[in-house]
Design a protein around this motif. Structure first.
Motif: not given
Length: 234
Positions: A208-214
Motif C-alpha cells: 500500500x506504500x506505493x499509493x498516494x493515500x492509504x
C-alpha cells in the motif's frame, strides 16, 4: 483538483440468519483525478465490498457513489455495463487470461466489444504491451509466461480501452514478494505518466506504500487515512 470519485455515507447491510452484518458502515471519502489510493484491511473488513460499490458491481443499502458527476448507485444494469465499459479497467488477483490467446490477443480482447477494427485493436494492444515492458512476449501464451508477466498482461489489458479509473483487487496476491514489488512500481508509474486514477484493495500494508493515500478500513469503517505522496515508492 477535480474529483474522480466521491463517496458519501455509504452503507451495505447483509442479513445472515437472524442477524445483520454491516459490511460498510457510513463510509465517506473523495479521490482526485490522477491519484493512486489503496484501501487496506484484513479479510472481512469491507474492503472488497467497497471496491464492488465503486465499480457498480453491488448496490449500496444507502449512500452515494458519484463518478464523473454520475450517481452510479442510481444506474440500472444496462447503464452500469456501459459505464464500466467506457470508464473502468480492472486488474484482478487471478490473471483471467485466456489460455488459447497470446499476450497481444488477450490485451486486445476488450476492444472487440467496442467494435474496433482488427488493425486498431492490435495497434493499441501492442502499445500497451510496450508500456508494460512485454514487447518480446507479445506472441507468448499465458502458460509460456511467469506470474509477473501474466499480471503485466493483465495491467495492459485493463489500460487498453483508455479507462478513466483502474480498480485493482489484490493485484499481487498470487505473486512472490519480489515480483509484487515490480508490478507495484509498474502500476505507480502508469498512474504518474498517464494521469490515471487508481484504487487498489490489499491486505498488505507494505504494498500500500506505493499509493498516494492509504485508507485503513476496519469493520466497514475507514478509521485512518494516510497521505503518502511524498514517500511513495521509496
Amino acid at each position: 483538483m477535480n474529483k474522480a470519485i466521491i463517496v458519501k455515507n455509504l452503507y451495505k447491510f447483509y442479513r445472515v440468519g437472524d442477524s445483520v452484518v454491516r459490511a460498510l458502515d457510513g463510509v465517506s471519502f473523495e479521490v482526485s483525478e490522477g491519484e493512486f489510493c489503496a484501501i487496506v484491511g484484513t479479510s472481512g473488513s469491507g474492503k472488497s465490498t467497497l471496491l464492488n460499490m465503486l465499480a457498480g458491481l453491488e448496490k449500496p443499502t444507502r449512500g452515494q457513489v458519484v463518478i464523473d458527476g454520475r450517481h452510479i448507485e442510481k444506474l440500472n444494469e444496462n447503464e452500469l455495463v456501459k459505464f464500466r465499459r467506457d470508464n473502468v479497467g480492472f486488474v484482478f488477483q487471478s490473471f483471467h487470461l485466456l489460455g488459447t490467446m497470446n499476450a497481444l490477443e488477450n490485451v486486445a480482447l476488450p476492444l472487440t466489444f467496442r467494435g474496433e477494427s482488427l488493425k486498431s485493436r492490435m495497434k493499441k494492444a501492442d502499445d500497451m504491451l510496450k508500456l508494460v515492458g512485454l514487447t518480446k512476449h507479445r506472441k507468448h501464451l499465458p502458460r509460456q509466461m511467469s506470474g509477473g508477466q501474466q499480471q503485466r498482461v493483465g495491467v495492459a489489458r485493463a489500460l487498453v480501452a483508455d479507462p478513466r479509473i483502474l480498480y485493482c483487487d489484490e493485484p499481487t496476491g498470487n505473486l512472490d514478494s519480489h515480483t509484487s514489488e515490480d508490478v507495484m512500481r509498474l502500476m505507480q508509474r502508469v498512474v504518474r505518466e498517464q494521469n490515471r486514477t487508481m484504487v487498489m484493495v490489499t491486505h498488505d500494508d507494505h504494498l500500500a506504500r506505493y499509493a498516494d493515500r492509504i485508507f485503513h478500513i476496519i469493520d466497514g469503517k475507514i478509521v485512518k487515512i494516510e497521505n503518502n505522496r511524498k514517500i511513495a515508492g521509496e
